[in-house]
Structures are given as structure tokens and as C-alpha cells.
Scaffold this motif. Structure first.
Motif: not given
Length: 236
Positions: A84-86, A139-140, A174-177, A179-188
Motif C-alpha cells: 500500500x505504501x508503494x 485491497x478490493x 487507518x490501515x484498512x483505509x 490499503x483499500x483500493x491500492x490496485x489499478x488492476x486485479x492480477x492473478x
């Protein structure tokens, strides 16, 4: 990051030590500055389940802790916060200029119920939550945080086992907020399938207590009739 932690950082505890979070952020900053003009899709972490469970919970991969039921959850907790920090750093300082996308790449087998029973259908869903939801939910999902089934099962089993708190660490609000949403795509990544059935005390294939597998509470196997590929585990 693809499983190549420097030894000196591992000697500090590796991904079980929260001090790795700012170190990973510094490492990512260097990569963005050196290669961001050419790289347009960034994966912060590749296959985090393997990093944490196979490296810390059992001895299948480096660093081979073979310490079930505790370090793998610490690993995942710090890994998600580092990710998330990155992502926040990239979005705030580099994304508008470099025009890239960023996320992480998770992995799971497809967890097929072994039978049509309700127990096996529940086992299938639970296995997917423990393998994939462990990293995807924070994240999602709209709520963020770990899957509720993980929170509840590990809390209850930890209490039964005499722990004074859950072996699954807790995120602050605060950590939940963060981390949440920290991806521009769903990688699997997904390579194969498993059959799953509920694990119970009458099953001969019981797991160490505590452990990730005992917490998850399912037995995995593969149908011997499935087509092989020359690999012992990769089936079609």
C-alpha cells in the motif's frame, strides 16, 4: 518483488519485521526513478501466498522457517502494508508523469468441491477466501480488511489453543483505509485445480495445530483421472 529478499534483511526477520516496510518503499522509489519512463505496468508483489506460507509457515521455499500458524500471518500483514505504501507513493509522485498502472499479482488454484454436499461447497468457498481473499479482500472489497471467515476462524481457534489474542494480526481503521483500493488492476496467476472437502477430527489427514491448513479446515487433492502435464501437481 519476486521472492528475492537480501539475506541481511532476512536476518532482521524478513517480512515478519515491520521495519521492512520503509525499506521496500525505498527500493520501489529507486526502481520508479530508474525505469518508470519505460515500465508501464508494475506489480509490487508476486504471489504473496507463496512468500508467506511456503516461506514462513512451512519449509518449502526460502527462508524455510517451518513455523506454522504465526509467522505467515505476520508476513502477510507487513507485505500488504508495504504494498500500500508503494502504491500511494507511485500515485502521488510518479503516475501522472510516467502514465503507468500499479497493483499486485496474487495466485490460487481453483478449489472445486469434491462432492455436491453443502460441507464441500462451504469448504471450496473457505479455501478460496484463505488463499485468494487473504490478499484480495483488504485491497478490493468495499469493507477492506481480511475475509470475515479468516478473522472469525483464526480468532476462535487461537482462543481454543490458549492464545490471549488472535494469531491473525488486526489492521487499524487507518490501515484498512490506507490499503483499500491500492490496485489499478486485479492480477492473478492460476495454474491448476484442486478438489476440496471439509477437514474434521475423523479425517486421517489432520494438520499441525496451529497452522494455516488447520485454520482453513479443508483437505485438498486432485482427481487421478484429471489430465496430467508431466508435472506432479499441474493438472487439467
Amino acid at each position: 518483488y519476486h521472492w528475492d529478499l537480501p539475506q541481511r534483511l532476512q536476518e532482521l526477520g524478513g517480512w515478519t519485521n515491520p521495519e521492512i516496510i520503509p525499506v521496500f518503499k525505498d527500493y520501489a522509489r529507486l526502481l520508479f526513478e530508474m525505469y518508470g519512463d519505460r515500465i508501464k505496468i508494475w506489480t509490487t508483489i508476486n504471489e504473496p501466498w507463496h512468500i508467506c506460507e511456503f516461506g514462513y509457515g512451512v519449509d518449502y521455499m526460502a527462508p524455510s522457517y517451518n513455523y506454522p500458524g504465526i509467522p505467515s500471518y505476520l508476513c502477510a500483514h507487513n507485505l500488504l502494508k508495504a504494498h500500500a505504501e508503494v502504491v500511494h507513493m507511485y500515485r502521488e509522485k510518479y503516475q501522472d508523469l510516467q502514465k503507468g498502472k500499479i497493483g499486485l499479482t496474487m495466485d490460487t488454484s481453483w478449489m472445486e468441491p469434491k462432492t455436491d454436499s453443502v460441507d464441500d461447497q462451504e469448504a471450496s468457498e473457505r479455501a478460496l477466501q484463505f488463499y485468494l481473499g487473504w490478499y484480495a479482500h483488504p485491497i478490493f472489497s468495499k469493507r477492506g480488511n481480511y475475509p470475515q471467515v479468516m478473522i472469525d476462524r483464526i480468532h476462535n481457534l487461537s482462543k481454543e489453543q490458549g492464545f490471549t489474542r488472535s494469531r491473525l494480526p488486526e489492521f487499524t481503521a487507518d490501515e484498512v483505509r490506507r490499503i483499500r483500493g491500492t490496485a489499478d488492476f486485479f492480477g492473478i496467476n492460476s495454474y491448476t485445480s484442486k478438489r476440496v472437502t471439509k477437514n474434521d477430527h475423523n479425517n486421517s489427514n489432520n494438520f499441525p495445530i496451529p497452522s494455516f491448513n488447520h485454520d482453513m479446515g479443508v483437505i485438498e487433492d486432485q482427481d487421478p483421472n484429471w489430465t496430467g502435464s508431466g508435472s506432479a501437481w499441474l493438472k487439467l
